[in-house]
Scaffold this motif. Structure first.
Motif, mmCIF file in Angstrom:
data_model
loop_
_atom_site.group_PDB
_atom_site.id
_atom_site.type_symbol
_atom_site.label_atom_id
_atom_site.label_comp_id
_atom_site.label_asym_id
_atom_site.label_seq_id
_atom_site.Cartn_x
_atom_site.Cartn_y
_atom_site.Cartn_z
ATOM 1 N N ASP A 220 6.319 2.695 -8.612
ATOM 2 C CA ASP A 220 7.602 2.862 -9.220
ATOM 3 C C ASP A 220 8.627 1.948 -8.543
ATOM 4 O O ASP A 220 9.983 1.764 -9.138
ATOM 5 N N HIS A 221 8.614 1.705 -7.248
ATOM 6 C CA HIS A 221 9.349 0.546 -6.693
ATOM 7 C C HIS A 221 9.765 -0.645 -7.305
ATOM 8 O O HIS A 221 10.857 -1.224 -7.659
ATOM 9 N N TYR A 222 8.683 -1.273 -7.791
ATOM 10 C CA TYR A 222 8.539 -2.291 -8.532
ATOM 11 C C TYR A 222 9.301 -2.353 -9.617
ATOM 12 O O TYR A 222 10.071 -2.944 -10.317
ATOM 13 N N ARG A 223 8.948 -1.065 -10.340
ATOM 14 C CA ARG A 223 9.479 -0.907 -11.883
ATOM 15 C C ARG A 223 11.187 -0.748 -11.606
ATOM 16 O O ARG A 223 11.935 -1.325 -12.408
ATOM 17 N N ASP B 230 0.901 -1.199 0.131
ATOM 18 C CA ASP B 230 0.043 -0.012 -0.131
ATOM 19 C C ASP B 230 0.994 1.271 0.072
ATOM 20 O O ASP B 230 0.378 2.523 0.263
ATOM 21 N N ALA B 231 2.206 1.099 -0.142
ATOM 22 C CA ALA B 231 2.946 2.065 -0.367
ATOM 23 C C ALA B 231 2.546 3.118 -1.483
ATOM 24 O O ALA B 231 2.224 2.785 -2.509
ATOM 25 N N PRO B 232 2.718 4.493 -1.421
ATOM 26 C CA PRO B 232 2.232 5.295 -2.541
ATOM 27 C C PRO B 232 3.204 5.081 -3.722
ATOM 28 O O PRO B 232 2.775 5.227 -4.775
ATOM 29 N N ASP B 233 4.373 4.667 -3.686
ATOM 30 C CA ASP B 233 5.403 4.706 -4.747
ATOM 31 C C ASP B 233 5.844 2.919 -5.121
ATOM 32 O O ASP B 233 6.575 2.710 -5.765
ATOM 33 N N ALA B 234 4.506 2.301 -4.718
ATOM 34 C CA ALA B 234 4.901 0.792 -4.919
ATOM 35 C C ALA B 234 4.986 0.393 -6.593
ATOM 36 O O ALA B 234 5.833 -0.313 -6.859
#
Length: 196
Positions: free
Chosen positions: A68-71, A62-66
């Motif tokens: 982008d982090h995955y990418r 549920d992180a707002p940058d999930a």
């Protein structure tokens, strides 16, 4: 219950070696933390094809940058494979079996799009398993697609004494069906070894 990586070798040319490092519940972070990513890299030979299909569990963040982090994690994995002269292939997530009115409901949000865009940006092959498995499940329909997933009545299997209705994890039939799709998609790139 089985993943498609376990079945992939059955659909590739005889003599193709498949090394399956997939782990249920894995994320792009946990692969590194658990040492699986380093184990994969340590066995990687030049020109090996490396299939990267994650997202089911990264998507639960549920992180707002999930996204982008995955990418970013996938981009780092692609770079790791390139540094070892391997050949990465990005794969979008396989579809979950969630029907509404005869159509599958999207459960992955922006994650498949992020993989498609990354593949284009990095100029690496893409296997769009989200689209392919959506078509597969819709062609089988809500009832017919059930047999591709882990559905068992109570008492049918000792691992599931109360039964199970899992619309995320494949049964052997589902793993085989998806492995056949992947094998067709990667056929032009297969030489000797494939790492999943």
């Amino acid at each position: 219950m089985s993943g498609w990586g376990a079945s992939l070798g059955f659909f590739l040319p005889l003599g193709t070696v498949v090394r399956n490092f997939a782990k249920g519940g894995a994320t792009t972070d946990s692969l590194r933390a658990d040492g699986l990513w380093n184990a994969l890299l340590s066995e990687l030979e030049p020109a090996d094809l490396v299939l990267l299909q994650l997202g089911h569990n990264d998507q639960k963040s549920d992180a707002p940058d999930a996204v982008d982090h995955y990418r970013d994690n996938l981009a780092a994995m692609v770079a790791d494979v390139h540094r070892r002269a391997g050949r990465p292939v990005l794969c979008t997530s396989v579809q979950r079996r969630r029907f509404d009115g005869g159509r599958l409901v999207d459960t992955h949000g922006a994650f498949p799009t992020a993989v498609r865009e990354l593949a284009s940006e990095l100029t690496v092959p893409l296997v769009d398993l989200t689209r392919r498995t959506t078509a597969l499940l819709e062609s089988r329909g809500e009832d017919g697609s059930r047999r591709l997933f882990t559905h068992l009545p109570p008492g049918a299997h000792p691992n599931y004494p109360d039964g199970v209705a899992d619309d995320t994890h494949f049964a052997y039939a589902g793993a085989d069906a998806v492995a056949e799709i992947v094998a067709r998609e990667i056929q032009p790139f297969v030489e000797e070894n494939v790492t999943v």
